[in-house]
Write a protein that holds these residues in place. Structure first.
Motif, short mmCIF file in Angstrom:
data_model
loop_
_atom_site.label_atom_id
_atom_site.label_comp_id
_atom_site.label_asym_id
_atom_site.label_seq_id
_atom_site.Cartn_x
_atom_site.Cartn_y
_atom_site.Cartn_z
N GLY A 46 2.71 4.81 -10.02
CA GLY A 46 2.88 3.90 -8.89
C GLY A 46 1.72 2.91 -8.79
O GLY A 46 0.55 3.31 -8.87
N LEU A 47 2.04 1.64 -8.67
CA LEU A 47 1.00 0.60 -8.60
C LEU A 47 1.22 -0.24 -7.35
O LEU A 47 2.36 -0.48 -6.95
N PHE A 48 0.13 -0.71 -6.78
CA PHE A 48 0.21 -1.53 -5.57
C PHE A 48 -0.76 -2.70 -5.71
O PHE A 48 -1.85 -2.48 -6.26
N PRO A 49 -0.39 -3.91 -5.28
CA PRO A 49 0.92 -4.25 -4.73
C PRO A 49 1.96 -4.38 -5.84
O PRO A 49 1.63 -4.72 -6.98
N GLU A 106 0.85 -1.21 0.00
CA GLU A 106 0.00 0.00 0.00
C GLU A 106 0.87 1.23 0.00
O GLU A 106 1.94 1.23 0.64
N ALA A 107 0.40 2.31 -0.64
CA ALA A 107 1.14 3.58 -0.64
C ALA A 107 1.32 4.09 0.79
O ALA A 107 0.39 4.00 1.60
N GLY A 108 2.51 4.58 1.06
CA GLY A 108 2.77 5.22 2.36
C GLY A 108 2.98 4.25 3.51
O GLY A 108 3.17 4.68 4.65
N LYS A 109 2.95 2.94 3.25
CA LYS A 109 3.14 1.94 4.32
C LYS A 109 4.50 1.29 4.16
O LYS A 109 5.01 1.19 3.03
N HIS A 122 2.56 -6.45 -9.15
CA HIS A 122 3.17 -5.74 -10.28
C HIS A 122 4.70 -5.72 -10.21
O HIS A 122 5.29 -5.66 -9.13
N HIS A 123 5.30 -5.68 -11.40
CA HIS A 123 6.73 -5.38 -11.53
C HIS A 123 6.87 -3.86 -11.38
O HIS A 123 5.89 -3.12 -11.44
#
Ligand code: NAD
Ligand code: AHE
Ligand code: ZN
Length: 371
Positions: free
Chosen positions: A54-57, A10-13, A133-134
């Protein structure tokens, strides 16, 4: 196969270090065992959530070095046992961009790369049964990764992985921006804004080409000593100029009209403007290297350009990876460039979040995970 990776869930974690699954290489692809990886500010930027791509995960990391363990069908130039540096800017030598000789920005796989996928539109990583994701086509925060052959530079066997991994981004970006993008001439006056993992390599490049004055600008006074070691001749801390200090005016006065070349190595759009406006009237060139967050824009009075300053940018130092990276590894092995002093901390993958926390606090220059 099971591989050990730091996953950006996750973003920011913080990253989660765990076992993920990796499928083997398909046509034109290579399985690489990553032996070491640097932590670049861009990984932190993407993890923050400010990167529009930016992609998560995902599995971040793009500054690695490793060993080819298996090749897929049709792979022509690599074999198991070869030592390689992953390239987030590949070099296919066939696309219009590669053939133009005008840019290093190979376009052959950029579309899928920005979507976190391999060129066939799929991902090889999964975690708890779900796709992962790569990142930048590399994903070096895993001890094994799969990459297209065109995105791997073959390097000599005697180069230490925990040092030359830094050539996979920071070293090449900084030195290359001076040599390949701006083509700085001997005798030039150069101003470098931001003296971190990139800016110090810009300084190193400027010294290599024989710049006579190299002015470093940073708000962290602790950066001065290392920058002087790499060739900086003068240091400016904008904070010492007072609250309403005029950094541009100060630099123009210091240089007698502006620097021949300026480089922004922070990712701050106000500083990009100051770097442009500190370049010499009539001929000064300002090169943007820093990556700014989604939605941010640069501005200046058009008069700054009308009066002869040029605003340019550089990705991966303008280097053509498969051609230039092995040469830069040779420069390091011949003692022509210093990487060792810039790698201030090495750690195991389990401690990767500590590395990002150090980056946040401005501690050290480059952290390297040694698998
Ligand atoms: P870093 O954190 O190591 O260094 C940044 C430096 O900038 C630090 O020394 C910090 O004190 C200084 N700084 C921060 N704010 C400042 C200000 N207002 N004025 C002057 N100095 C200031 O980061 P890095 O790894 O060197 O990366 C720098 C930038 O380059 C990032 O934006 C990164 O994403 C980008 N980058 C771009 C490319 C490319 O190909 N264009 C490649 C790699 C990194
Ligand atoms: N995804 C971001 C762009 C980030 C960016 O500019 N990346 C640089 C390399 S930074 C390495 O540390 C780059 O090579 N850019 C050229 C490219 O094709 O991505 C965004 O803003 O969308
Ligand atoms: Zn980077």
């Amino acid at each position: 196969m099971d591989v050990r990776a730091a996953i950006a869930l996750e973003a920011g974690k913080p990253l989660v270090v765990d076992t993920v699954q990796l499928e083997g290489p398909r046509d034109g692809e290579v399985l690489v065992e990553i032996m070491a990886t640097g932590l670049c500010h861009t990984d932190k930027y993407t993890l923050s959530g400010k990167d529009p791509e930016g992609l998560f995960p995902s599995i971040l990391g793009h500054e690695g070095a490793g060993i080819v363990r298996e090749v897929g069908a049709g792979v022509k130039h690599l074999k198991p046992g070869d030592h390689v540096i992953p390239l987030y800017t590949p070099e296919c030598r066939e696309c219009p961009s590669c053939l133009s000789r005008k840019t290093n920005l190979c376009t052959s796989i950029r579309g899928t790369q920005g979507k976190g996928l391999l060129p066939d539109g799929t991902t090889r990583f999964s975690y708890k049964g779900k796709p992962v994701h790569h990142y930048m086509g590399c994903s070096t925060f895993a001890n094994f990764t799969v990459m297209p052959e065109i995105a791997l530079a073959k390097i000599r066997h005697d180069a230490p992985f925990d040092k030359v991994c830094y050539i996979g981004c920071g070293v090449t970006t900084g030195i290359g921006a001076v040599l390949f993008t701006a083509k700085v001439e001997a005798g030039s006056t150069v101003a470098v804004f931001g003296l971190g993992g990139i800016g110090l390599n810009v300084i190193q490049g400027a010294k290599m080409v024989g710049a006579s004055r190299i002015i470093g600008v940073d708000i962290n006074p602790e950066r001065e000593a290392m920058a002087r070691k790499f060739g900086m001749t003068e240091f400016v801390n904008p904070k010492d100029l007072g609250e309403n200090g005029d950094l541009v005016g100060h630099l123009i006065e210091l240089t007698g009209g502006g620097a021949d070349y300026t480089f922004e190595c922070v990712g701050n759009v106000s500083l990009m403007r100051q770097a442009l406006e500190s370049a010499h009237r009539g001929w000064g060139i300002s090169c943007v290297i820093g990556v700014a967050g989604a939605g941010q824009e640069i501005s200046t009075r058009p008069f700054q350009l009308v009066t002869g300053r040029r605003w340019i940018g550089s990705a991966f130092g303008g280097a053509r990876g498969r051609t230039d990276v092995p040469k830069i590894v040779d420069w390091y092995m011949e003692g022509r460039i210093n990487i060792d002093d810039l790698i201030t901390h090495e750690m195991k993958l389990d401690d990767i979040n500590k590395g990002f926390e150090m980056m946040e606090r401005g501690e050290g220059i480059r952290n390297v995970v040694n698998y």
